[in-house]
Design a protein around this motif. Structure first.
Motif, PDB file in Angstrom:
ATOM      1  N   LEU A   1     102.634 -15.427  93.796  1.00 11.91           N
ATOM      2  CA  LEU A   1     103.551 -14.433  92.434  1.00 11.91           C
ATOM      3  C   LEU A   1     102.985 -15.326  90.949  1.00 11.91           C
ATOM      4  O   LEU A   1     103.063 -14.711  89.966  1.00 11.91           O
TER       5      LEU A   1
ATOM      6  N   SER B   1     113.127 -13.804  97.691  1.00  9.34           N
ATOM      7  CA  SER B   1     113.081 -12.582  98.627  1.00  9.34           C
ATOM      8  C   SER B   1     113.564 -12.424  99.720  1.00  9.34           C
ATOM      9  O   SER B   1     113.361 -11.500 100.000  1.00  9.34           O
TER      10      SER B   1
ATOM     11  N   GLN C   1     109.365  -9.221  90.503  1.00  6.16           N
ATOM     12  CA  GLN C   1     108.513  -8.751  92.243  1.00  6.16           C
ATOM     13  C   GLN C   1     108.609  -9.344  93.606  1.00  6.16           C
ATOM     14  O   GLN C   1     108.724  -9.374  94.007  1.00  6.16           O
ATOM     15  N   ARG C   2     110.241 -10.880  93.245  1.00  5.57           N
ATOM     16  CA  ARG C   2     109.733 -10.977  95.096  1.00  5.57           C
ATOM     17  C   ARG C   2     111.340 -10.659  95.000  1.00  5.57           C
ATOM     18  O   ARG C   2     111.578 -10.507  96.329  1.00  5.57           O
TER      19      ARG C   2
ATOM     20  N   SER D   1     108.774 -13.196  88.011  1.00 10.52           N
ATOM     21  CA  SER D   1     107.880 -13.258  89.118  1.00 10.52           C
ATOM     22  C   SER D   1     109.130 -12.638  89.844  1.00 10.52           C
ATOM     23  O   SER D   1     109.144 -12.804  90.895  1.00 10.52           O
TER      24      SER D   1
ATOM     25  N   ARG E   1     102.247 -13.334  98.497  1.00 13.18           N
ATOM     26  CA  ARG E   1     103.513 -13.306  97.702  1.00 13.18           C
ATOM     27  C   ARG E   1     103.783 -15.018  97.365  1.00 13.18           C
ATOM     28  O   ARG E   1     104.363 -14.688  96.183  1.00 13.18           O
TER      29      ARG E   1
ATOM     30  N   ALA F   1     105.108  -5.703 101.975  1.00 10.55           N
ATOM     31  CA  ALA F   1     104.146  -5.912 101.352  1.00 10.55           C
ATOM     32  C   ALA F   1     103.168  -4.996 102.146  1.00 10.55           C
ATOM     33  O   ALA F   1     102.546  -5.308 103.063  1.00 10.55           O
TER      34      ALA F   1
ATOM     35  N   ALA G   1     109.332  -3.893  98.349  1.00 11.43           N
ATOM     36  CA  ALA G   1     107.890  -3.418  97.676  1.00 11.43           C
ATOM     37  C   ALA G   1     107.642  -1.977  97.220  1.00 11.43           C
ATOM     38  O   ALA G   1     107.257  -1.253  96.621  1.00 11.43           O
TER      39      ALA G   1
ATOM     40  N   PRO H   1     101.834  -7.523  93.387  1.00 11.86           N
ATOM     41  CA  PRO H   1     102.376  -8.333  93.905  1.00 11.86           C
ATOM     42  C   PRO H   1     101.533  -7.120  95.545  1.00 11.86           C
ATOM     43  O   PRO H   1     101.089  -7.727  97.011  1.00 11.86           O
TER      44      PRO H   1
END
Length: 436
Positions: free
Chosen positions: A133, A425, A354-355, A351, A130, A203, A359, A125
Motif C-alpha cells: 500500500l 492493521s 487504509q491499513r 497509507s 496490503r 479485503a 475493509a 486496497p
C-alpha cells in the motif's frame, strides 16, 4: 506497473490524466478570476467553491462507495466533469463566461471530484496487496503531483494568457480519457453487502472478482454514515490525525486563497507574472514528487509518526518565508520544501488510514475523515477574503501560519504517545483504540 498488477496500471494512468485536468483547473480558475476582479473576497470564493462540495457531499459519497462498484462511481464522476467542462468551454469561446458562471462550474466539478476521489482511495486496497500500500500510494501521489502541479500548473498559466476557453476544453478531454482507462481494470470493485459482526471483514481481491455471495443491504444510508462517524471518533489515532488535518487545511486554504494576490501582478508584493506563478507550482510539484517517493524510506528511518509530525511542523514554519522575504528567489526553494514535507506526510497518512480502517468501512470512514480534514477549507478561503479586505494580506498569511503551528502543537501530544507503536492493521490496535 512492475509488481503492482495490470489493474493498478490502469488506475494509476487514469489518475495521472484526471489530475492533469485538476491541475489546469486549480491554477487556471483563480487566474481567470484575477483577470475579472481584484477583490480578495471574490477571488477567494473560487477557492471556496472547490472545497464546499467536500463539506456537503463527503459523507454520502463515502457511504455510496461502500455500497456500489467503486470503479463505476469513478467512471461516472469523470464523465460528468467532462460534460460540464465542455459546456463551460463553449461559453468561454462565445465570450459569455463571467465570474459567477466560473464559480458555478468550479462548484459542479468539485461535486464530481468528491465522489471520484473517495472511491479512488477506497479502491486502491482492492487493487494491490496490503503490504504494497505505501509503495502504491507513493506512485499514485507522484502522478497526482506531476499532473496537478508539475504539468498542469504551467500549462494553465500559458492557456489563460493564450486562449481561456481551452482552460476548460483540455480538462474535459482528459477527464473523458481517464474514464475510459478505468474500464481496463479487471474484476469487480463492490464490497459484499453482508455485514461482518467482527467489524474486521477481509479485503476483497477485486482481481478475482471477490468470490463472495452478495445479499441485499437492509441498513439505511444514515445508519451507515453514523457507524463511520462513531468509528472515527472512537479511534484515537485516526481522530488525532483528522483533527490535525482539519486545522491545517482550514489555515492552508485561507493562506492559498489570497496568496495569488500576494504573489501575482504588478500590485503584488512578489510581482510574479501568471506564467511564473505556474512555474512556482511546478517547483512545488518537484518537491512533492521527492517527498512522495522518499516517504517510506523516511518513515523507516525516523518512524511513521515522527515523519508525519515533522512534515507538518516544518511545512507550517515555511509558510512564514514568503511573508518575511517576499522575493521570487526565496519563494521557489520554499515551495519545493512545501512539497517535500506536505506530500511525504500525506502519503504516510493515507497509507495509515487504509491499513487501520476495516475493509467494509473504508469508504465511509475515509469520507468522515476527509469531511473533518477538508470541511473547514471553504470557511478558511472565504474568511481569508473577508479579513484581507480589513486587515491586509500580510496579516492573513501570518495568521494562517499561526493556526497551522497551533494545530501541530494541539495534536503533538496525542500522536507522540503512539510513536513507539508502528501503524498496523492488526485488530489489537483497532480494538484498543475503539475502547478509549
Amino acid at each position: 506497473m512492475a509488481g503492482l498488477g495490470r489493474s493498478f496500471g490502469f488506475l494509476c494512468s487514469s489518475t495521472a490524466l484526471s489530475n492533469l485536468a485538476d491541475g489546469v483547473l486549480k491554477i487556471g480558475a483563480p487566474l481567470l478570476a484575477v483577470s475579472m476582479t481584484r477583490s480578495p473576497l471574490l477571488v477567494s470564493l473560487v477557492g471556496a467553491a472547490t472545497t464546499v462540495p467536500w463539506l456537503l457531499f463527503a459523507l454520502h459519497a463515502g457511504a455510496i462507495a461502500d455500497r456500489a462498484d467503486r470503479r463505476r462511481i469513478m467512471v461516472l464522476a469523470h464523465s460528468a466533469r467532462a460534460a460540464i467542462l465542455v459546456g463551460v468551454a463553449l461559453l468561454a469561446a462565445l465570450g459569455m463566461l463571467d465570474l459567477w458562471l466560473l464559480l458555478a462550474a468550479v462548484l459542479l466539478v468539485g461535486v464530481s471530484e468528491v465522489f471520484a476521489d473517495l472511491s479512488a482511495q477506497s479502491i486502491l486496497p482492492m487493487t494491490v496487496p496490503r503490504e504494497h500500500l505505501t509503495r502504491a500510494n507513493g506512485r499514485v501521489s507522484t502522478v497526482q503531483l506531476i499532473g496537478n502541479d508539475f504539468l498542469g500548473a504551467p500549462l494553465a498559466g500559458l492557456l489563460v494568457a493564450a486562449l481561456p476557453a481551452v482552460v476548460f476544453g483540455a480538462p474535459a478531454l482528459l477527464y473523458g480519457v481517464a474514464a475510459i482507462l478505468l474500464l481496463g481494470m479487471r474484476g469487480t470493485f463492490a464490497l459484499p453487502t453482508t455485514a461482518h459482526p467482527t467489524g474486521n471483514a477481509p479485503a476483497i481481491d477485486a482481481r478475482t472478482g471477490g468470490g463472495e455471495l452478495r445479499t441485499r443491504r437492509r441498513r439505511t444510508l444514515v445508519a451507515d454514515i453514523g457507524e463511520a462517524l462513531r468509528y472515527l471518533w472512537s479511534h484515537s489515532v485516526l481522530r488525532s490525525m483528522a483533527i490535525a488535518a482539519g486545522l491545517l487545511n482550514l489555515a492552508g486554504s485561507a493562506y492559498l486563497a489570497v496568496f495569488v494576490l500576494w504573489a501575482v501582478g504588478d500590485e503584488s508584493m512578489i510581482g510574479l507574472e501568471p506564467s511564473q506563478y505556474g512555474l512556482m507550482m511546478t517547483a512545488f510539484a518537484a518537491g512533492a514528487v521527492i517527498g512522495s517517493l522518499l516517504s517510506g524510506r523516511a518513515a523507516g528511518i525516523f518512524g511513521e509518526f515522527r515523519t508525519i509530525l515533522g512534515g507538518w511542523l516544518i511545512g507550517s514554519l515555511l509558510y512564514l518565508v514568503p511573508v518575511i522575504v517576499p522575493s521570487p528567489w526565496a519563494l521557489y526553494p520554499t515551495v519545493v520544501l512545501w512539497g517535500v514535507t506536505g506530500a511525504g506526510a500525506n502519503v504516510l497518512v493515507i497509507s495509515a488510514r487504509q491499513r487501520l480502517i476495516p475493509a467494509q468501512l473504508l469508504g465511509r470512514v475515509n469520507s468522515a475523515y476527509r469531511l473533518v480534514g477538508m470541511g473547514g477549507m471553504p470557511l478558511g478561503a472565504a474568511l481569508a477574503g473577508v479579513l484581507a479586505e480589513f486587515v491586509g494580506l500580510a496579516a492573513v498569511l501570518a495568521g494562517a501560519t499561526g493556526v497551522c503551528l497551533a494545530a501541530v502543537g494541539l495534536v503533538w501530544r496525542g500522536l507522540w504517545k503512539q510513536i513507539s507503536r508502528p501503524l498496523t492493521s492488526e485488530p489489537a490496535l483497532s480494538d484498543i483504540s475503539r475502547s478509549r
